[in-house]
Design a protein around this motif. Structure first.
Motif, mmCIF file in Angstrom:
data_model
loop_
_atom_site.group_PDB
_atom_site.id
_atom_site.type_symbol
_atom_site.label_atom_id
_atom_site.label_comp_id
_atom_site.label_asym_id
_atom_site.label_seq_id
_atom_site.Cartn_x
_atom_site.Cartn_y
_atom_site.Cartn_z
ATOM 1 N N ALA A 137 10.651 -4.061 -14.426
ATOM 2 C CA ALA A 137 9.997 -3.570 -13.218
ATOM 3 C C ALA A 137 9.763 -4.696 -12.224
ATOM 4 O O ALA A 137 9.826 -4.494 -11.004
ATOM 5 C CB ALA A 137 8.665 -2.895 -13.575
ATOM 6 N N GLY A 138 9.495 -5.897 -12.726
ATOM 7 C CA GLY A 138 9.226 -7.006 -11.830
ATOM 8 C C GLY A 138 10.471 -7.646 -11.250
ATOM 9 O O GLY A 138 10.454 -8.138 -10.119
ATOM 10 N N LEU A 139 11.579 -7.656 -12.012
ATOM 11 C CA LEU A 139 12.755 -8.416 -11.602
ATOM 12 C C LEU A 139 13.980 -7.560 -11.314
ATOM 13 O O LEU A 139 14.937 -8.045 -10.700
ATOM 14 C CB LEU A 139 13.112 -9.428 -12.701
ATOM 15 C CG LEU A 139 12.027 -10.426 -13.097
ATOM 16 C CD1 LEU A 139 12.508 -11.296 -14.253
ATOM 17 C CD2 LEU A 139 11.620 -11.284 -11.914
ATOM 18 N N GLY A 140 13.982 -6.312 -11.747
ATOM 19 C CA GLY A 140 15.179 -5.480 -11.624
ATOM 20 C C GLY A 140 15.670 -5.336 -10.206
ATOM 21 O O GLY A 140 16.869 -5.476 -9.913
ATOM 22 N N ILE A 141 14.760 -5.043 -9.266
ATOM 23 C CA ILE A 141 15.167 -4.835 -7.872
ATOM 24 C C ILE A 141 15.704 -6.137 -7.274
ATOM 25 O O ILE A 141 16.619 -6.119 -6.445
ATOM 26 C CB ILE A 141 13.982 -4.288 -7.048
ATOM 27 C CG1 ILE A 141 14.446 -3.876 -5.638
ATOM 28 C CG2 ILE A 141 12.848 -5.296 -6.969
ATOM 29 C CD1 ILE A 141 15.333 -2.675 -5.623
ATOM 30 N N ILE A 142 15.174 -7.278 -7.688
ATOM 31 C CA ILE A 142 15.654 -8.567 -7.183
ATOM 32 C C ILE A 142 17.085 -8.808 -7.644
ATOM 33 O O ILE A 142 17.954 -9.206 -6.858
ATOM 34 C CB ILE A 142 14.737 -9.708 -7.659
ATOM 35 C CG1 ILE A 142 13.302 -9.474 -7.185
ATOM 36 C CG2 ILE A 142 15.242 -11.057 -7.158
ATOM 37 C CD1 ILE A 142 12.308 -10.467 -7.758
ATOM 38 N N VAL A 192 4.743 -6.532 -4.647
ATOM 39 C CA VAL A 192 4.996 -5.243 -4.000
ATOM 40 C C VAL A 192 5.381 -4.198 -5.044
ATOM 41 O O VAL A 192 4.930 -3.048 -5.002
ATOM 42 C CB VAL A 192 6.095 -5.398 -2.931
ATOM 43 C CG1 VAL A 192 6.490 -4.044 -2.360
ATOM 44 C CG2 VAL A 192 5.614 -6.311 -1.798
ATOM 45 N N ARG A 193 6.219 -4.601 -6.015
ATOM 46 C CA ARG A 193 6.635 -3.659 -7.059
ATOM 47 C C ARG A 193 5.470 -3.285 -7.969
ATOM 48 O O ARG A 193 5.393 -2.152 -8.454
ATOM 49 C CB ARG A 193 7.768 -4.293 -7.871
ATOM 50 C CG ARG A 193 8.283 -3.425 -9.016
ATOM 51 C CD ARG A 193 8.838 -2.115 -8.507
ATOM 52 N NE ARG A 193 9.336 -1.301 -9.594
ATOM 53 C CZ ARG A 193 8.578 -0.533 -10.379
ATOM 54 N NH1 ARG A 193 7.262 -0.500 -10.197
ATOM 55 N NH2 ARG A 193 9.121 0.193 -11.342
ATOM 56 N N MET A 194 4.549 -4.225 -8.207
ATOM 57 C CA MET A 194 3.389 -3.950 -9.046
ATOM 58 C C MET A 194 2.531 -2.845 -8.462
ATOM 59 O O MET A 194 1.880 -2.089 -9.197
ATOM 60 C CB MET A 194 2.552 -5.214 -9.224
ATOM 61 C CG MET A 194 3.156 -6.239 -10.172
ATOM 62 S SD MET A 194 2.248 -7.812 -10.149
ATOM 63 C CE MET A 194 0.687 -7.283 -10.882
ATOM 64 N N ALA A 195 2.518 -2.732 -7.144
ATOM 65 C CA ALA A 195 1.725 -1.685 -6.509
ATOM 66 C C ALA A 195 2.211 -0.300 -6.920
ATOM 67 O O ALA A 195 1.414 0.612 -7.151
ATOM 68 C CB ALA A 195 1.781 -1.841 -4.985
ATOM 69 N N MET A 196 3.538 -0.150 -7.026
ATOM 70 C CA MET A 196 4.069 1.141 -7.475
ATOM 71 C C MET A 196 3.653 1.425 -8.918
ATOM 72 O O MET A 196 3.283 2.561 -9.263
ATOM 73 C CB MET A 196 5.593 1.169 -7.335
ATOM 74 C CG MET A 196 6.221 2.477 -7.775
ATOM 75 S SD MET A 196 8.024 2.518 -7.586
ATOM 76 C CE MET A 196 8.157 2.669 -5.808
ATOM 77 N N PHE A 202 0.831 -1.212 0.000
ATOM 78 C CA PHE A 202 0.000 0.000 0.000
ATOM 79 C C PHE A 202 0.862 1.257 0.000
ATOM 80 O O PHE A 202 0.523 2.256 -0.652
ATOM 81 C CB PHE A 202 -0.942 -0.008 1.203
ATOM 82 C CG PHE A 202 -2.100 -0.953 1.058
ATOM 83 C CD1 PHE A 202 -3.101 -0.719 0.125
ATOM 84 C CD2 PHE A 202 -2.200 -2.083 1.848
ATOM 85 C CE1 PHE A 202 -4.171 -1.589 -0.021
ATOM 86 C CE2 PHE A 202 -3.264 -2.964 1.716
ATOM 87 C CZ PHE A 202 -4.247 -2.717 0.771
ATOM 88 N N ALA A 203 1.981 1.228 0.725
ATOM 89 C CA ALA A 203 2.846 2.403 0.783
ATOM 90 C C ALA A 203 3.437 2.726 -0.580
ATOM 91 O O ALA A 203 3.487 3.893 -0.991
ATOM 92 C CB ALA A 203 3.959 2.171 1.806
ATOM 93 N N LEU A 204 3.862 1.701 -1.315
ATOM 94 C CA LEU A 204 4.447 1.953 -2.627
ATOM 95 C C LEU A 204 3.400 2.371 -3.651
ATOM 96 O O LEU A 204 3.704 3.108 -4.593
ATOM 97 C CB LEU A 204 5.202 0.720 -3.100
ATOM 98 C CG LEU A 204 6.534 0.496 -2.374
ATOM 99 C CD1 LEU A 204 7.114 -0.875 -2.673
ATOM 100 C CD2 LEU A 204 7.538 1.585 -2.743
ATOM 101 N N PHE A 205 2.160 1.922 -3.463
ATOM 102 C CA PHE A 205 1.092 2.440 -4.323
ATOM 103 C C PHE A 205 0.931 3.945 -4.112
ATOM 104 O O PHE A 205 0.834 4.714 -5.078
ATOM 105 C CB PHE A 205 -0.228 1.731 -4.027
ATOM 106 C CG PHE A 205 -1.408 2.340 -4.738
ATOM 107 C CD1 PHE A 205 -1.639 2.071 -6.075
ATOM 108 C CD2 PHE A 205 -2.267 3.203 -4.074
ATOM 109 C CE1 PHE A 205 -2.719 2.642 -6.744
ATOM 110 C CE2 PHE A 205 -3.345 3.781 -4.730
ATOM 111 C CZ PHE A 205 -3.571 3.500 -6.067
#
Length: 435
Positions: free
Chosen positions: A360-365, A157-161, A31-34
């Motif tokens: 967007a889905g895998l970069g942070i990982i 979590v990333r999808m929320a952003m 929710f915070a990242l959204f």
């Protein structure tokens, strides 16, 4: 679909969804990242109009505002390094969210030309590090044991952003039209501050030395293999990062290389958003509804493909999939530059949805796995890349339009994506490859 994934030995997405919903940390971070994406994307398209219409800044000078984002990587590194030394992820997250509120509110009351530039470069640079601290906290919690759904959790979590970035531009435009750009900036500040609400009073304790964090120190009756009652805070404490020597430049080289290649992929976005709509309306004479549909289809495809990318990455690996994603960027920009048709514009945007469904889905990982001993630093460095890409894309677009014109300016991001494709392919075959 769940039965098929289960038969293949892959944890179905609903399992990750349940895990996110049942965890106060994962649910709060989502929710915070959204809210973070909502606030940032509401302001992004309106900043130039605010500078020109309210502060009467010349259009050429207003364009320099985006260069203030180059301080974000420095601020992100400082916050990330502090986080890795102390382990206090959420405390720093709250301070960064507060900085964002103060920065956007100060910008809303600005009455001098220099004020937004200084505020953005000094205050809002630190606000951007809030998201990286949440991803670092999520990573710490995953180390306590999320099984095979860990990558799926990070993707959700990333999808929320991303979802926030879909809603934000429309909401920001409507609010700016109804109440003025200053009210919109205040609302952006409130969204930034509101990130702390979903996180509640969760906290991460101070990192301690390994000797002070033995099982007997936590619970007198603990024994090897025994399970203790696990509150969210207890699990966070178990997985908190222990202080140690901060990684040097040599250890960070794979992360910096990957981030630099990601910047090349991302640099096409500011060029596209700056010129694609103008090209479709003024040169191609497409109806407004068609050009709007072209712009809007990318985030939709991105959201659909992000969970798919996690499943595919488990089969072929993350880096090989990113090679394919970067190659999509090459073809997408060639569609913009060479086709001259509505079909080509839609094809380009669908391919760009594929690019960001992967990155967007895998970069942070990938970034965190390239520097596992300092995940907050890794998160901060990687999440600062859009700021660098924005400056690079803005400069490239300005020079490219004057030299090549529309639509050939899109050959530049196609070249950037080609270089990124080759670079990521090289990394995927090196000893730094991430599975």
């Amino acid at each position: 679909m769940s039965r098929i994934l289960a038969a293949d030995g892959v944890a179905p997405t609903p399992s990750a969804l349940r895990t996110v919903w049942n965890s106060p940390l994962y649910r709060g971070a989502t929710f915070a990242l959204f809210l973070s994406g909502l606030g940032a994307s509401a302001a992004a398209p309106q900043i130039t109009l605010f500078l020109v219409d309210d502060l009467h800044v010349p259009l050429t000078t207003a364009g320099l505002y985006y260069l203030t984002s180059i301080t974000a990587p420095v601020a992100g590194y400082l916050v990330g390094a502090r986080s890795d030394r102390t382990g206090r992820r959420l405390g720093l997250f709250r301070l960064c969210a507060l900085a964002g509120f103060l920065g956007w509110t100060a910008m809303a009351v600005s009455d001098q030309v220099w004020m937004p530039f200084v505020i953005s470069a000094v205050v809002l640079a630190f606000a951007g590090a809030a998201g990286s601290q949440l991803f670092a906290a999520v990573h710490d919690e995953l180390r306590a044991g999320a099984g095979s759904v860990g990558d799926g959790i990070v993707s959700i979590v990333r999808m929320a952003m991303t979802a926030g970035w879909i809603v934000g531009p429309v909401a920001g435009s409507l609010l700016a039209t109804a109440a003025g750009p200053r009210a919109m900036l205040v609302a952006t500040g409130l969204c930034t501050l509101a990130q702390v609400v979903p996180m509640g009073f969760a906290r991460t304790p101070s990192a301690r030395t390994p000797s002070a964090r033995t099982p007997s120190a936590r619970t007198p009756s603990a024994r090897p293999g025994a399970k203790t009652p696990a509150t969210s805070e207890a699990r966070t404490e178990i997985s908190a990062v222990r202080p140690g020597p901060h990684p040097g430049v040599r250890a960070m080289l794979p992360l910096l290389a990957f981030t630099g290649l990601y910047v090349l992929v991302y640099a096409g976005e500011p060029i596209k958003y700056g010129y694609l709509t103008i090209y479709m309306l003024n040169d191609m004479r497409l109806p407004t509804a068609v050009s709007g549909a072209v712009i809007g289809i990318q985030p939709l495809i991105e959201l659909i493909l992000m969970p798919v990318a996690v499943v595919v990455a488990r089969r072929i690996g993350m880096m090989p999939l990113m090679v394919l994603g970067a190659a999509f960027g090459v073809v997408a920009n060639l569609c913009f530059a060479l086709t001259g048709s509505a079909f080509g514009m839609f094809a380009g945007q669908i391919l760009m949805g594929g690019v960001w469904g992967v990155f967007a889905g895998l970069g942070i990982i990938v970034a965190q796995r390239l520097l596992p001993e300092a995940v907050a630093t890794a998160s901060a460095v990687f999440m600062s890349s859009p700021a660098i890409a924005s400056a690079l894309g803005g400069l490239t677009g300005s020079l490219g339009v004057s030299l090549l014109g529309l639509p050939l300016v899109f050959l530049a991001p196609a070249l950037y994506s080609l270089v990124a494709t080759i670079g990521i392919a090289f990394m995927s075959r090196s000893r730094h490859a991430v599975g």
